[in-house]
Design an enzyme around this catalytic site. Structure first.
Site, PDB file in Angstrom:
ATOM      1  N   LYS A  53       2.138 -10.266  -1.011  1.00 28.52           N
ATOM      2  CA  LYS A  53       2.097  -9.400  -2.199  1.00 28.52           C
ATOM      3  C   LYS A  53       2.819  -8.097  -1.858  1.00 28.52           C
ATOM      4  O   LYS A  53       2.559  -7.508  -0.808  1.00 28.52           O
ATOM      5  CB  LYS A  53       0.635  -9.130  -2.570  1.00 28.52           C
ATOM      6  CG  LYS A  53       0.432  -8.248  -3.790  1.00 28.52           C
ATOM      7  CD  LYS A  53      -1.031  -8.322  -4.218  1.00 28.52           C
ATOM      8  CE  LYS A  53      -1.352  -7.382  -5.369  1.00 28.52           C
ATOM      9  NZ  LYS A  53      -1.432  -5.982  -4.954  1.00 28.52           N
TER      10      LYS A  53
ATOM     11  N   ASP B 195      -0.099  -4.455 -15.311  1.00 24.31           N
ATOM     12  CA  ASP B 195      -0.305  -4.163 -16.725  1.00 24.31           C
ATOM     13  C   ASP B 195      -0.736  -5.350 -17.571  1.00 24.31           C
ATOM     14  O   ASP B 195      -0.349  -5.465 -18.734  1.00 24.31           O
ATOM     15  CB  ASP B 195       0.956  -3.534 -17.342  1.00 24.31           C
ATOM     16  CG  ASP B 195       1.239  -2.161 -16.763  1.00 24.31           C
ATOM     17  OD1 ASP B 195       0.319  -1.574 -16.157  1.00 24.31           O
ATOM     18  OD2 ASP B 195       2.371  -1.678 -16.911  1.00 24.31           O
TER      19      ASP B 195
ATOM     20  N   ARG C  33      -6.292  -4.012 -12.577  1.00 26.29           N
ATOM     21  CA  ARG C  33      -7.200  -3.085 -13.260  1.00 26.29           C
ATOM     22  C   ARG C  33      -7.750  -3.609 -14.587  1.00 26.29           C
ATOM     23  O   ARG C  33      -8.805  -3.154 -15.035  1.00 26.29           O
ATOM     24  CB  ARG C  33      -6.466  -1.759 -13.464  1.00 26.29           C
ATOM     25  CG  ARG C  33      -6.152  -1.067 -12.138  1.00 26.29           C
ATOM     26  CD  ARG C  33      -5.099  -0.003 -12.309  1.00 26.29           C
ATOM     27  NE  ARG C  33      -3.861  -0.591 -12.795  1.00 26.29           N
ATOM     28  CZ  ARG C  33      -2.855   0.099 -13.310  1.00 26.29           C
ATOM     29  NH1 ARG C  33      -2.948   1.404 -13.427  1.00 26.29           N
ATOM     30  NH2 ARG C  33      -1.759  -0.524 -13.723  1.00 26.29           N
TER      31      ARG C  33
ATOM     32  N   CYS D 227       0.836  -1.206   0.000  1.00 30.30           N
ATOM     33  CA  CYS D 227       0.000   0.000   0.000  1.00 30.30           C
ATOM     34  C   CYS D 227       0.875   1.263   0.000  1.00 30.30           C
ATOM     35  O   CYS D 227       1.688   1.447   0.907  1.00 30.30           O
ATOM     36  CB  CYS D 227      -0.924  -0.009   1.213  1.00 30.30           C
ATOM     37  SG  CYS D 227      -1.943   1.481   1.284  1.00 30.30           S
TER      38      CYS D 227
HETATM   39  C1  LIG Z   1      -9.101   0.283  -6.929  1.00 30.14           C
HETATM   40  C2  LIG Z   1      -7.872  -0.470  -6.518  1.00 30.14           C
HETATM   41  C3  LIG Z   1      -7.767  -0.951  -5.228  1.00 30.14           C
HETATM   42  C4  LIG Z   1      -6.641  -1.681  -4.841  1.00 30.14           C
HETATM   43  N1  LIG Z   1      -6.590  -2.209  -3.589  1.00 30.14           N
HETATM   44  C5  LIG Z   1      -5.575  -3.061  -3.243  1.00 30.14           C
HETATM   45  C6  LIG Z   1      -5.572  -3.746  -2.008  1.00 30.14           C
HETATM   46  O1  LIG Z   1      -6.456  -3.571  -1.176  1.00 30.14           O
HETATM   47  N2  LIG Z   1      -4.549  -4.610  -1.763  1.00 30.14           N
HETATM   48  C7  LIG Z   1      -3.508  -4.800  -2.637  1.00 30.14           C
HETATM   49  O2  LIG Z   1      -2.607  -5.602  -2.377  1.00 30.14           O
HETATM   50  N3  LIG Z   1      -3.493  -4.144  -3.814  1.00 30.14           N
HETATM   51  C8  LIG Z   1      -4.494  -3.299  -4.143  1.00 30.14           C
HETATM   52  N4  LIG Z   1      -4.495  -2.684  -5.363  1.00 30.14           N
HETATM   53  C9  LIG Z   1      -3.393  -2.951  -6.280  1.00 30.14           C
HETATM   54  C10 LIG Z   1      -3.721  -4.132  -7.183  1.00 30.14           C
HETATM   55  O3  LIG Z   1      -3.938  -5.307  -6.440  1.00 30.14           O
HETATM   56  C11 LIG Z   1      -2.588  -4.366  -8.207  1.00 30.14           C
HETATM   57  O4  LIG Z   1      -1.424  -4.716  -7.493  1.00 30.14           O
HETATM   58  C12 LIG Z   1      -2.297  -3.149  -9.051  1.00 30.14           C
HETATM   59  O5  LIG Z   1      -3.487  -2.573  -9.543  1.00 30.14           O
HETATM   60  C13 LIG Z   1      -1.352  -3.496 -10.214  1.00 30.14           C
HETATM   61  O6  LIG Z   1      -1.917  -4.436 -11.073  1.00 30.14           O
HETATM   62  P1  LIG Z   1      -2.599  -4.009 -12.474  1.00 30.14           P
HETATM   63  O7  LIG Z   1      -1.575  -3.248 -13.267  1.00 30.14           O
HETATM   64  O8  LIG Z   1      -3.018  -5.317 -13.068  1.00 30.14           O
HETATM   65  O9  LIG Z   1      -3.742  -3.126 -12.099  1.00 30.14           O
HETATM   66  C14 LIG Z   1      -5.580  -1.900  -5.756  1.00 30.14           C
HETATM   67  C15 LIG Z   1      -5.684  -1.398  -7.052  1.00 30.14           C
HETATM   68  C16 LIG Z   1      -6.808  -0.690  -7.443  1.00 30.14           C
HETATM   69  C17 LIG Z   1      -6.881  -0.182  -8.844  1.00 30.14           C
END
Ligand SMILES: Cc1cc2nc3c(=O)[nH]c(=O)nc-3n(C[C@H](O)[C@H](O)[C@H](O)COP(=O)(O)O)c2cc1C
Length: 374
Positions: A146, A210, A233, A104
């Site tokens: 993570k 991504d 996302r 976070c």
């Molecule tokens: C709306 C939102 C909320 C998220 N909340 C968390 C969370 O609570 N815990 C966590 O480990 N990652 C959280 N993330 C990060 C995602 O789990 C992920 O690591 C990050 O979006 C990168 O992956 P992506 O490029 O596929 O989006 C959040 C991301 C978004 C967009």
């Protein structure tokens, strides 16, 4: 292609990323229906809130009767609290997979030494992870971790975090291949996933960052050697991405993006499920941002978009969707449009003297505030 995380078998090797406010029971159900076989992680829960019996936290631990494995993400900074929260997740809520969040980047959290700041404190990190593993292992429940690449490019902690997690007995690790400073901006460094995979050799390494289309997942695994993928996302407003992932991992191809009529039906179902869980008013309010993601790229018109931004009942939503041409197609260029968070970069706030405390096992005070997000 099967991924083993402790006793769990994932086929395809796909995990829904925990996303605060998004990966509710309702959204997980839609994703699971499109992609049986993966792992669908809950919203993040704060260990302290869980241990103190916070009602909202308990409500976030709703699972469908057919939801297996029950997977939950935990955030905490104190070994005792994280251990106790893990025990409760398993004992009181039947959780079968616990993921720990050390990614976070929220300033109010890192400024207190929590979230993405914690991996700097290696002994404390080991103690927190070890406490969860110790609580979960006798129950046969795998713990995963993570985390991000580090604080910023000059302070990378991804590999050390992976090695510590491996030594503490976790079942798998997942790297969001950005630094905390990057937040959600720029490209994820898939090279960092490959580097981590080369260093951590005895447990699965999952890549995150991504994956916008199913083909990206296959490419990430081929380019980095990682053992599975975590989808954030890319699936916002597109739970059918999990069907595409199943198809491409089985050697087939992804389906063409659905016409709007199909999207509208999924939207309605999503809203109904949220209304069931949260009541119609609150459920529809939290559905509004999903509505923006579902419709992103479809030429539905500004008036419809505005109307979707204020819907407050399922009937009203149905009425708005009825006014849209169901044969509307998604233009090809919209497929890779970013959605969800895109903010950053932004300097990371750390507590004073934080970098001098690498071997101090004392949990930071005040970092277990109720936060949401990763
Ligand atoms: C709306 C939102 C909320 C998220 N909340 C968390 C969370 O609570 N815990 C966590 O480990 N990652 C959280 N993330 C990060 C995602 O789990 C992920 O690591 C990050 O979006 C990168 O992956 P992506 O490029 O596929 O989006 C959040 C991301 C978004 C967009």
């Amino acid at each position: 292609m099967t991924l083993r995380i402790g006793p769990l078998r994932l086929d395809p090797p796909v995990v829904l990323a925990p996303m605060a406010g998004v990966t509710t029971r309702a959204f997980r159900r839609l994703c699971r229906q499109f992609g049986p076989g993966g792992l669908y992680v809950s919203e993040m829960l704060t260990a302290r809130a869980l241990v103190e019996g916070n009602e909202r936290t308990a409500r976030m631990l709703r699972f469908d009767v057919d939801e297996r494995p029950r997977s939950a993400q935990l955030y905490g900074v104190a070994p005792g609290t994280v251990g106790e929260a893990t025990r409760r997740l398993i004992g009181d809520f039947g959780v079968e997979h616990v993921d720990l969040n050390f990614g976070c980047p929220a300033p109010k959290v890192t400024a207190k030494g929590g979230g993405a700041a914690l991996p700097v404190r290696r002994r404390l990190l080991a103690d927190v992870i070890g406490a969860a593993v110790k609580a979960a292992t006798p129950e046969g429940v795998p713990v995963t971790v993570k985390f991000r690449r580090g604080i910023h490019d000059e302070l990378l902690t991804g590999v050390s975090t992976g090695l510590i997690a491996e030594a503490e007995g976790v079942a798998a690790i997942a790297l969001h291949a950005r630094t905390a400073e990057q937040r959600y901006a720029g490209d994820a460094s898939w090279a960092a996933i490959a580097e981590l995979k080369a260093e951590v050799t005895t447990i699965p390494v999952l890549g995150n960052g991504d994956i916008w289309e199913a083909g990206d997942a296959v490419r990430m695994m081929a380019e980095t050697g990682c053992d599975g993928v975590v989808i954030g996302r890319g699936c916002l407003g597109r739970p059918w991405l999990f069907a595409d992932l199943g198809a491409v991992f089985a050697g087939g191809s992804a389906a063409a993006p659905p016409d709007f009529g199909v999207v509208a039906a999924v939207m309605l179902r999503h809203a109904e499920l949220l209304a069931e869980d949260e009541g119609e008013k609150v459920g529809l309010c939290s559905f509004r941002r999903h509505a923006a993601w579902y419709t992103q790229g479809y030429a539905i018109g500004a008036d419809t978009r505005r109307a979707l931004g204020t819907v407050s009942s399922v009937a009203e939503l149905a009425g708005v969707l009825d006014g849209v041409d169901p044969s509307l197609a998604l233009p090809a260029e919209a497929l890779r449009m970013k959605r969800g968070h895109t903010d950053g970069p932004r300097p990371v706030r750390l507590p004073h003297g934080w970098l001098n405390l690498i071997d101090d096992p004392t949990p930071p005070a005040g970092a277990e505030i109720l936060i949401s997000g990763g």
